[in-house]
Design a protein around this motif. Structure first.
Motif, PDB file in Angstrom:
ATOM      1  N   ILE A 113      36.485  44.982  50.388  1.00  0.00           N
ATOM      2  CA  ILE A 113      37.277  44.411  49.306  1.00  0.00           C
ATOM      3  C   ILE A 113      36.761  43.036  48.879  1.00  0.00           C
ATOM      4  CG2 ILE A 113      38.952  43.269  50.829  1.00  0.00           C
ATOM      5  CD1 ILE A 113      41.116  43.981  48.840  1.00  0.00           C
ATOM      6  N   ARG A 114      36.122  42.308  49.812  1.00  0.00           N
ATOM      7  CA  ARG A 114      35.649  40.964  49.488  1.00  0.00           C
ATOM      8  C   ARG A 114      34.529  40.998  48.467  1.00  0.00           C
ATOM      9  NH1 ARG A 114      33.149  36.520  53.765  1.00  0.00           N
ATOM     10  NH2 ARG A 114      33.211  34.728  52.336  1.00  0.00           N
ATOM     11  N   ARG A 129      33.946  43.441  46.320  1.00  0.00           N
ATOM     12  CA  ARG A 129      34.353  44.121  45.085  1.00  0.00           C
ATOM     13  C   ARG A 129      35.431  43.342  44.320  1.00  0.00           C
ATOM     14  NH1 ARG A 129      35.281  50.109  47.803  1.00  0.00           N
ATOM     15  NH2 ARG A 129      33.183  50.361  48.666  1.00  0.00           N
ATOM     16  N   TRP A 130      35.920  42.268  44.904  1.00  0.00           N
ATOM     17  CA  TRP A 130      37.050  41.557  44.318  1.00  0.00           C
ATOM     18  C   TRP A 130      36.758  41.087  42.893  1.00  0.00           C
ATOM     19  CZ3 TRP A 130      42.012  41.060  45.545  1.00  0.00           C
ATOM     20  CH2 TRP A 130      42.758  40.052  44.955  1.00  0.00           C
ATOM     21  N   TRP A 147      36.992  43.755  39.898  1.00  0.00           N
ATOM     22  CA  TRP A 147      38.254  44.427  39.595  1.00  0.00           C
ATOM     23  C   TRP A 147      39.048  43.660  38.556  1.00  0.00           C
ATOM     24  CZ3 TRP A 147      39.733  45.287  45.429  1.00  0.00           C
ATOM     25  CH2 TRP A 147      38.995  46.373  45.916  1.00  0.00           C
ATOM     26  N   GLN A 185      43.359  43.910  41.350  1.00  0.00           N
ATOM     27  CA  GLN A 185      43.361  42.920  42.424  1.00  0.00           C
ATOM     28  C   GLN A 185      44.749  42.772  43.038  1.00  0.00           C
ATOM     29  OE1 GLN A 185      41.848  39.342  40.608  1.00  0.00           O
ATOM     30  NE2 GLN A 185      39.705  39.979  40.776  1.00  0.00           N
ATOM     31  N   GLU A 221      45.549  46.012  45.184  1.00  0.00           N
ATOM     32  CA  GLU A 221      44.824  46.104  46.451  1.00  0.00           C
ATOM     33  C   GLU A 221      45.287  45.026  47.429  1.00  0.00           C
ATOM     34  OE1 GLU A 221      42.909  48.390  47.428  1.00  0.00           O
ATOM     35  OE2 GLU A 221      42.492  49.484  45.572  1.00  0.00           O
ATOM     36  N   LEU A 222      45.505  43.828  46.934  1.00  0.00           N
ATOM     37  CA  LEU A 222      45.919  42.733  47.816  1.00  0.00           C
ATOM     38  C   LEU A 222      47.309  42.989  48.398  1.00  0.00           C
ATOM     39  CD1 LEU A 222      45.165  39.968  48.957  1.00  0.00           C
ATOM     40  CD2 LEU A 222      46.288  38.930  46.989  1.00  0.00           C
ATOM     41  N   ALA A 257      44.567  33.966  47.729  1.00  0.00           N
ATOM     42  CA  ALA A 257      45.010  34.693  46.548  1.00  0.00           C
ATOM     43  C   ALA A 257      46.310  34.154  45.989  1.00  0.00           C
ATOM     44  CB  ALA A 257      45.201  36.174  46.891  1.00  0.00           C
ATOM     45  N   GLU A 277      37.625  34.425  44.524  1.00  0.00           N
ATOM     46  CA  GLU A 277      36.997  34.950  45.733  1.00  0.00           C
ATOM     47  C   GLU A 277      37.971  34.809  46.893  1.00  0.00           C
ATOM     48  OE1 GLU A 277      32.934  34.326  48.441  1.00  0.00           O
ATOM     49  OE2 GLU A 277      33.350  33.063  46.679  1.00  0.00           O
ATOM     50  N   LEU A 278      38.012  35.823  47.741  1.00  0.00           N
ATOM     51  CA  LEU A 278      38.900  35.820  48.893  1.00  0.00           C
ATOM     52  C   LEU A 278      38.218  35.163  50.088  1.00  0.00           C
ATOM     53  CD1 LEU A 278      40.470  39.398  48.670  1.00  0.00           C
ATOM     54  CD2 LEU A 278      41.339  37.256  47.740  1.00  0.00           C
TER      55      LEU A 278
END
Length: 597
Positions: free
Chosen positions: A205-206, A208-209, A212, A217, A220-221, A261, A267-268
């Motif tokens: 997920i990091r 692909r964040w 999206w 976002q 998924e989060l 987030a 970015e995560l």
């Protein structure tokens, strides 16, 4: 001259008279068929001075060569009465006729001892054909009954159909020889291993964040934060603390702040369990105010117990395993991956249970984020250890089983006996109620040999008939690899799993009991699994140099950089495929049954 007078000639009864005395002639023609053209001439030229034969042939010896006329010794069109009966009555008249209970599609695992035909397994196809309602499987069996070899054989042979496998916690290291024989190094966690797994790993997920949309976002989060919150509360419950709704709200807020987030970051940030513990132990003003506490002191007093519970994962027996960033990548192109926990046995059962919980949450998230569209078998060996941690651990397993079809997963639970599910909590508790319902979420039940007491338990939980229960406590106890396969409410099938010599060497769970000289190519100790012998076919023509599936003992060290290339799926199938003579069915056509002695 005879004293009885002249002998009177009695006319013989006609065919219609004979039939009328034995059956109902309603609708049955009794008149003789019209003579064909030239019949009179044939009679005139018959044997013995023109006398015609009584038993005139009305059809060729092998029947009429016409569609729908059959292949019989008599003319079907002139056959006298036709009797009709139900299938139940026909089964009584012809008791030796039997058909396979499952279609011939999927991995060929062995043979059905009742019908003599080959037995095939493909859980997803069974769902599509409406034979079962879900693809999940559960395996019950005493130690030494062939439970592990049956599971490993299923994983190996399903690879031919594009089904990959993930062993989410190999407690005893029983799957490691298979991976090493395929040239795959399992991920070992525990004493002496350098591998680390972050239970709060972001995974794919990091990366692909940024690609999206804002809505994706947020979606998924929300799912990941909910999964992490359930994991942390389950780990706290394993330490003896029952988290409250307020605790869950605090954890969700902390996770949202740490991951970056909270304000729509691009970015995560990666986080670990020590980061969460530090936030709980040293909250800033924004945190305790956002969670609606009256003061800093009230926040600390309320969260002290859950903070201490999570701190045990950092300084306790599991320190250094799940509190550091993940330092390995799973090869999702590999046919099978495994998390080996055999090195954790020295740290106690609770350490293994916590590790299974962390691995279950992590592997579920990682596989959910894979967009390859592949179906995966997720093996959960000794899952009862994980469920003993508390209610939330049981609920996590229940959720995974319910979502298996939507997530394209085949959950495979491995246990010894039904009482394993009753040991997850107090009698009558919610944990036990949910655990017992897990059996209803596994449509396919693989029941290996059991004692009489355990057989009674299985009969009560699964609704087995007396004959099926007798199979468990009798026939299945007489050899390894024998199991009663029961698909929901269908009658149970007596299946004998058959292994090739290569598979028997790899799946040998008794290798540790033998001397080192006998381990690599030891004579198989399972006479039931030796027959019929499965011969390993020769390599495909045109590719003589390709590597093969080779047996490797459990004590073999990790392959070095100069090790041979991993075996291909074709050669894995070669080791698993039953020897054939070109028909693909052990030289006996479609039956596939072993030769009888």
């Amino acid at each position: 001259m005879s004293i009885f007078g002249k002998r009177r000639h009695v006319q013989p009864r006609t065919t219609s008279e004979l039939l009328s005395q034995f059956t109902d002639l309603d609708g049955i023609p009794v008149s003789a068929p019209a003579d064909p053209i030239g019949a009179d001439e044939e009679r005139a030229n018959g044997r013995r001075g023109g006398r015609s034969r009584v038993n005139q042939a009305t059809a060729p010896r092998q029947g009429h060569r016409e569609p729908g006329r059959g292949w019989a010794a008599v003319d079907a069109a002139r056959r006298a009465p036709v009797y009709r009966a139900t299938t139940a009555e026909v089964g009584g008249l012809f008791p030796l006729l039997a058909s396979n209970g499952v279609p011939a599609i999927g991995a060929r695992l062995g043979y059905d001892t009742q019908s003599g035909g080959a037995f095939y397994v493909h859980p997803t196809e069974w769902v599509l054909r409406q034979m079962v309602t879900n693809p999940n499987l559960v395996v019950f069996g005493e130690p030494g009954r062939g439970k592990s070899s049956t599971v490993v054989a299923l994983l190996l042979r399903m690879m031919l159909f594009g089904v990959r496998s993930l062993i989410s916690g190999d407690v005893k290291g029983e799957y490691t020889p298979l991976l090493r024989s395929l040239g795959i190094t399992p991920i070992a966690l525990g004493r002496g291993s350098h591998h680390r797994l972050n239970a709060l790993d972001l995974g794919p997920i990091r990366s692909r964040w940024g690609t999206w949309s804002t809505e994706r976002q947020r979606e998924e989060l929300t799912g990941i934060l909910a999964r992490w919150t359930r994991l942390l509360t389950a780990l706290a419950e394993a330490q003896g603390y029952d988290p409250t709704v307020t605790d869950e709200h605090v954890l969700s807020t902390v996770l949202n702040r740490l991951v970056g987030a909270e304000h729509g970051a691009d970015e995560l940030r990666p986080i670990t369990i020590p980061d969460v513990v530090d936030q709980l132990a040293h909250p800033d003003d924004d945190l305790w105010q956002a969670t609606r506490f009256a003061s800093h002191r009230q926040f600390l007093d309320h969260t002290r117990q859950i903070t201490d519970a999570l701190s045990n994962l950092v300084v306790g027996p599991l320190s250094g395993l799940f509190d550091e960033p993940t330092n390995f990548d799973l090869d999702w192109d590999a046919p099978v991956q495994s998390m080996d926990l055999s090195l954790l046995r020295s740290r106690g059962d609770q350490a293994i249970a916590v590790a299974l919980t962390c691995l279950g949450s992590w592997s579920s998230m990682i596989t959910d984020l894979q967009d390859d569209g592949d179906v995966r078998i997720v093996v959960r060996d000794e899952v009862w250890r994980q469920m003993r941690l508390g209610l939330r651990a049981v609920q996590a397993v229940d959720s995974d089983l319910r979502l298996s079809r939507a997530e394209r997963k085949i959950q495979l639970l491995v246990m010894h006996k039904p009482s394993d599910l009753l040991s997850v909590g107090a009698a009558g508790s919610q944990e036990v109620s949910i655990a017992k319902d897990l059996l209803a979420l596994c449509s396919t039940r693989i029941l290996l040999g059991q004692s009489t007491r355990v057989g009674d338990e299985l009969a009560d939980e699964l609704g087995l008939s007396e004959r099926e229960q007798a199979v468990l406590t009798g026939w299945a106890m007489e050899g390894q690899g024998r199991a009663l396969w029961k698909l929901e409410n269908r009658p149970g099938m007596k299946i004998q799993t058959v292994l090739s010599p290569t598979e028997r060497a790899i799946f040998d769970t008794n290798a540790g009991l033998r001397s080192r000289d006998d381990q690599p190519h030891a004579t198989p100790q399972h006479p039931t699994l030796q027959e019929p012998a499965l011969q390993e076919p020769a390599p495909p023509t045109g590719r003589p140099g390709r590597p093969r599936l080779v047996p490797v003992s459990a004590s073999t060290p990790d392959p070095g950089p100069d090790a041979a290339a991993p075996a291909t799926v074709e050669h894995m199938a070669a080791a698993a495929r039953i020897s054939t003579n070109g028909t693909g069915h052990n030289g006996r056509g479609s039956g596939g049954a072993p030769p009888r002695r």
